[in-house]
Design an enzyme around this catalytic site. Structure first.
Site, PDB file in Angstrom:
ATOM      1  CB  CYS A   1     127.310  58.026  49.042  1.00  9.19           C
ATOM      2  SG  CYS A   1     126.074  58.865  50.059  1.00  9.19           S
TER       3      CYS A   1
ATOM      4  NE  ARG B   1     124.537  63.710  49.007  1.00  7.88           N
ATOM      5  CZ  ARG B   1     124.754  62.395  48.962  1.00  7.88           C
ATOM      6  NH1 ARG B   1     125.947  61.925  49.285  1.00  7.88           N
ATOM      7  NH2 ARG B   1     123.793  61.557  48.612  1.00  7.88           N
TER       8      ARG B   1
END
Length: 250
Positions: free
Chosen positions: A50, A126
Site C-alpha cells: 500500500c 485494491r
C-alpha cells in the site's frame, strides 16, 4: 437497486465520507466542480504494498490534475492512522501525499462499494472506481491484496475515456500502440444496411469491413501523452526513492 453493489454506467452512490481532509459528500463534491475522480481502496495503512501504491499515486498526482481528475483513497483505518501514515511516508520516503483518504473503520463505505475481501471483513481489496464529471461510474477495477496497481495504466484509462467521449470514438486494445490500427480510434458501427453500404462506398474511414472502421482524430499531444504513461511504466527508475530517502535521513 438500493444497497446493491454499484455497476459501470450507474451513478456513484451518494454518501458522506469522513477523510483526513474533512467530510466530503460523494459524488457531489466533485460533480459540482465539473471534475472526474478516482476512488481507490487499499487493505491497510502502514503496509508495504500500500505504501508503494500511495507513493506512485502521489508522484503522478499532477498528471491526474492535468486531466481534470481528483484522487481519493479508502481503507478501514481511522483518520488518525491516515495522518500518521502520510507523515511517515513523507519523512522516510520524501513524498507528500496530497489527496484525502476516507476513514471507514466500520467498513460501511467499503461494503456499499463491494470492496471487502471475501476472507477478511476487516480489509479492503485494491479496488478502483473511475467516476466522470456527471457522477457516473465509468470503470471498476479489482486487484488482489498481494498485487500493487500500475498507476500509469489508470492514467491511460482516464485519458482514453475522456478522449473517446470528446471524439465520439471507442478505444482499441493497447491504445495508442494497437497492433492492428496503431493510434487509430474506432468509429461506432452503422446501425442499418444503408448506413453500412454508404460507409464502405464513401471512403471516409479506413475499414477492414463495414463494422470495423477507424480514423485518427486524436491530436499529437494526446497520443504522445498516453505513450508517455506507457513508457514510464516500462522504464527502470533512474534512482530508487529509498536510496534518496536513506541519504536524506542520514
Amino acid at each position: 437497486m438500493p444497497g446493491s453493489i454499484p455497476l459501470i454506467g450507474e451513478r456513484f452512490p451518494e454518501m458522506e465520507v469522513t477523510t483526513d481532509h474533512g467530510v466530503i459528500k460523494l459524488p457531489d463534491h466533485y460533480v459540482s466542480q465539473g471534475k472526474w475522480f478516482v476512488l481507490f481502496s487499499h487493505p491497510a495503512d502502514f503496509t508495504p504494498v500500500c505504501t508503494t501504491e500511495f507513493v506512485s499515486f502521489a508522484r503522478r498526482y499532477e498528471d491526474f490534475q492535468r486531466l481534470g481528475v481528483d484522487l481519493i483513497g479508502l481503507s478501514v483505518d481511522s483518520v488518525f492512522s491516515h495522518i500518521k501514515w502520510k507523515e511517515w511516508i513523507e519523512r522516510h520516503i520524501g513524498v507528500r501525499i496530497p489527496f484525502p483518504i476516507i476513514a471507514d473503520p466500520q467498513g460501511t463505505v467499503a461494503r456499499r462499494l463491494g470492496l471487502l475481501h471475501a476472507e477478511s471483513a476487516t480489509h479492503t481489496v485494491r479496488g478502483v472506481f473511475i467516476v466522470d464529471a456527471r457522477g457516473v461510474i465509468r470503470t471498476m477495477l479489482y486487484y488482489p491484496m498481494e498485487l500493487g496497481r500500475l498507476v500509469d495504466e489508470i492514467l491511460r484509462i482516464v485519458k482514453a475515456l475522456k478522449l473517446g467521449d470528446s471524439l465520439k470514438r471507442a478505444v482499441p486494445a493497447d491504445w495508442p500502440n494497437n497492433e492492428i490500427i496503431g493510434e487509430g480510434l474506432i468509429v461506432p458501427p452503422p446501425t442499418t444496411e444503408d448506413q453500412a453500404r454508404a460507409r464502405m462506398e464513401s471512403g471516409q474511414y479506413r475499414c477492414l469491413d463495414w463494422w470495423f472502421c477507424w480514423d485518427t482524430p486524436a491530436s499529437r499531444d494526446d497520443v504522445e501523452e498516453a505513450r508517455r504513461y506507457l513508457r514510464r511504466a516500462a522504464e527502470k527508475p533512474a534512482k530508487l526513492l529509498y536510496e534518496e530517502a536513506r541519504t536524506h535521513l542520514h
